[in-house]
Design a protein around this motif. Sequence first.
Motif, short mmCIF file in Angstrom:
data_model
loop_
_atom_site.label_atom_id
_atom_site.label_comp_id
_atom_site.label_asym_id
_atom_site.label_seq_id
_atom_site.Cartn_x
_atom_site.Cartn_y
_atom_site.Cartn_z
N PRO A 68 -10.28 -5.91 14.34
CA PRO A 68 -9.99 -6.54 15.64
C PRO A 68 -9.65 -8.03 15.49
N TYR A 69 -9.78 -8.56 14.28
CA TYR A 69 -9.58 -9.99 14.06
C TYR A 69 -8.28 -10.31 13.32
N PHE A 70 -7.72 -9.32 12.60
CA PHE A 70 -6.55 -9.60 11.77
C PHE A 70 -5.45 -8.58 12.07
N ASP A 71 -4.21 -9.02 11.96
CA ASP A 71 -3.05 -8.17 12.23
C ASP A 71 -2.51 -7.63 10.91
N TYR A 72 -2.94 -6.42 10.60
CA TYR A 72 -2.49 -5.80 9.35
C TYR A 72 -1.07 -5.27 9.43
N GLU A 73 -0.49 -5.25 10.64
CA GLU A 73 0.87 -4.78 10.80
C GLU A 73 1.88 -5.92 10.71
N HIS A 74 1.43 -7.13 10.59
CA HIS A 74 2.35 -8.26 10.48
C HIS A 74 3.19 -8.11 9.20
N PRO A 75 4.48 -8.41 9.28
CA PRO A 75 5.35 -8.23 8.10
C PRO A 75 4.83 -8.94 6.86
N ASP A 76 4.29 -10.17 7.00
CA ASP A 76 3.79 -10.89 5.82
C ASP A 76 2.59 -10.17 5.21
N VAL A 77 1.73 -9.62 6.08
CA VAL A 77 0.56 -8.89 5.59
C VAL A 77 0.98 -7.61 4.89
N ARG A 78 1.92 -6.90 5.48
CA ARG A 78 2.38 -5.65 4.87
C ARG A 78 3.05 -5.91 3.53
N GLU A 79 3.81 -6.99 3.45
CA GLU A 79 4.43 -7.34 2.17
C GLU A 79 3.37 -7.66 1.13
N ALA A 80 2.35 -8.38 1.57
CA ALA A 80 1.27 -8.71 0.63
C ALA A 80 0.54 -7.45 0.17
N LEU A 81 0.35 -6.51 1.08
CA LEU A 81 -0.31 -5.25 0.70
C LEU A 81 0.54 -4.46 -0.29
N ASP A 82 1.85 -4.47 -0.07
CA ASP A 82 2.74 -3.77 -1.01
C ASP A 82 2.67 -4.41 -2.39
N ASN A 83 2.64 -5.72 -2.42
CA ASN A 83 2.52 -6.41 -3.72
C ASN A 83 1.17 -6.10 -4.37
N PHE A 84 0.15 -6.05 -3.52
CA PHE A 84 -1.19 -5.73 -4.02
C PHE A 84 -1.21 -4.33 -4.62
N MET A 85 -0.52 -3.42 -3.94
CA MET A 85 -0.46 -2.05 -4.45
C MET A 85 0.23 -2.00 -5.80
N GLY A 86 1.32 -2.76 -5.91
CA GLY A 86 2.02 -2.78 -7.20
C GLY A 86 1.14 -3.31 -8.31
N THR A 87 0.37 -4.36 -8.02
CA THR A 87 -0.54 -4.91 -9.02
C THR A 87 -1.66 -3.93 -9.35
N LEU A 88 -2.20 -3.29 -8.30
CA LEU A 88 -3.30 -2.36 -8.50
C LEU A 88 -2.86 -1.14 -9.31
N SER A 89 -1.62 -0.71 -9.11
CA SER A 89 -1.14 0.47 -9.82
C SER A 89 -1.08 0.23 -11.33
N GLN A 90 -1.04 -1.06 -11.72
CA GLN A 90 -1.05 -1.38 -13.14
C GLN A 90 -2.45 -1.44 -13.71
N GLN A 91 -3.44 -1.25 -12.84
CA GLN A 91 -4.84 -1.35 -13.28
C GLN A 91 -5.61 -0.06 -12.99
N ILE A 92 -4.94 1.07 -13.14
CA ILE A 92 -5.60 2.37 -12.92
C ILE A 92 -6.64 2.60 -14.01
N SER A 93 -7.83 3.02 -13.60
CA SER A 93 -8.91 3.31 -14.56
C SER A 93 -9.82 4.36 -13.92
N ILE A 94 -9.78 5.59 -14.45
CA ILE A 94 -10.48 6.72 -13.82
C ILE A 94 -11.31 7.44 -14.87
N ASP A 95 -12.56 7.75 -14.53
CA ASP A 95 -13.38 8.53 -15.46
C ASP A 95 -13.07 10.02 -15.31
N ARG A 96 -13.64 10.81 -16.20
CA ARG A 96 -13.31 12.24 -16.24
C ARG A 96 -13.71 12.95 -14.95
#
Length: 368
Positions: A68-96
């Motif tokens: 209720p405090y932040f606009d996650y649909e704002h274009p700048d936020v969505r772009e940042a989330l997409d960049n975050f996803m790209g960074t996170l995808s390079q750090q996959i680490s999963i146990d069996r």
Amino acid sequence: MDEKISLEAIALYGDMYADAVLKGFFASRDKITGPDILKLCNVHQVNLFVIRELLRSWKDEARKLKSPYFDYEHPDVREALDNFMGTLSQQISIDRQHFAPLLKKASSQALMAIFDPYDFYVMILTGKNNKLEVASFRDEIKYMKVNKAPLDRMLLRMEQRNMTELAGNEAFAVLDEILEEVNFTPEDVDEYIEQFSAVVPLDPASFYVSTAPIVPPVRQAPPPPPPVEVRRPAPPPPPVSTPPISTPPVSQAPPQPKQHNTMRPPAPTGAAASLNEKHSRESRSSLGNNLHKISRIKDSLTINQKFMFTKVLFHGDFELFSKAIDRLDQLDTIQSALRYIEEEHASTWDRDSEEFHEFMELVEKRFI
């Protein structure tokens, strides 16, 4: 059709294949990374489907980011989330423990895409709430390499028409058009059989189950008991003949010809009579011998049958076909089912066609 794909058999082999891969990889490691996943299995489609499952998980997590405090649909936020996803995808680490379900699901779906592409298409086209969203569809097929051509063309057509979503029946109609245009033939499976068998021996015949009825063995009748000798009493002496008593002739009316009842039950009238007559005349005697009961028509249909019946019997209208199947599964007797078909749908059907006979056989199996 005498055989159909068993989804249970595919899932069983998929689990065996995944277990063998897991055992080999985690024998010397505790975690698996993104680069490891891309080269984990000798069947590359399995690896891609694992990545797709991770993408789905990420999107599910992203949808939970509401405040209720932040606009996650704002274009700048969505772009940042997409960049975050790209960074996170390079750090996959999963146990069996957490990776095993992903690999088993990906293995089964890869097998379906290879050996049963039509049913795999149904899984994708059904979407959520029987609606196919173009954006989600694009992400789904991005990681698909096997039997992908019809789906690529379908996505292109939807984009050319500026579609954002399609109802389930419309999606099936579009795919049906494309399959006919390209004269689609599934890819040869020999290469994939060899790849899977290098890990766990694979016999593709194990994926198919017969739809033919199981005929019970004929029991030999026991030999008849030996005949019992019955002693009969001696016949009575012949009667003593007596002279006939003469009586005056009695005048009789000339014999009248025997009257036959020419009244017959009224012949069934209307369109509903023909299928019922045909069933009682031809089918009933064979139900017990040649067919086996199904609880619901809807659960017994293969994707090939869905496409075939929709196109040939229901004029390409998948929604009309689905409503007819639901109605038939609600009826209680074969007579009411035949009456419904005749009155609502069969007036334009070719009753000599293979599709008609296969459809009617399913209806009969429902009411054995």
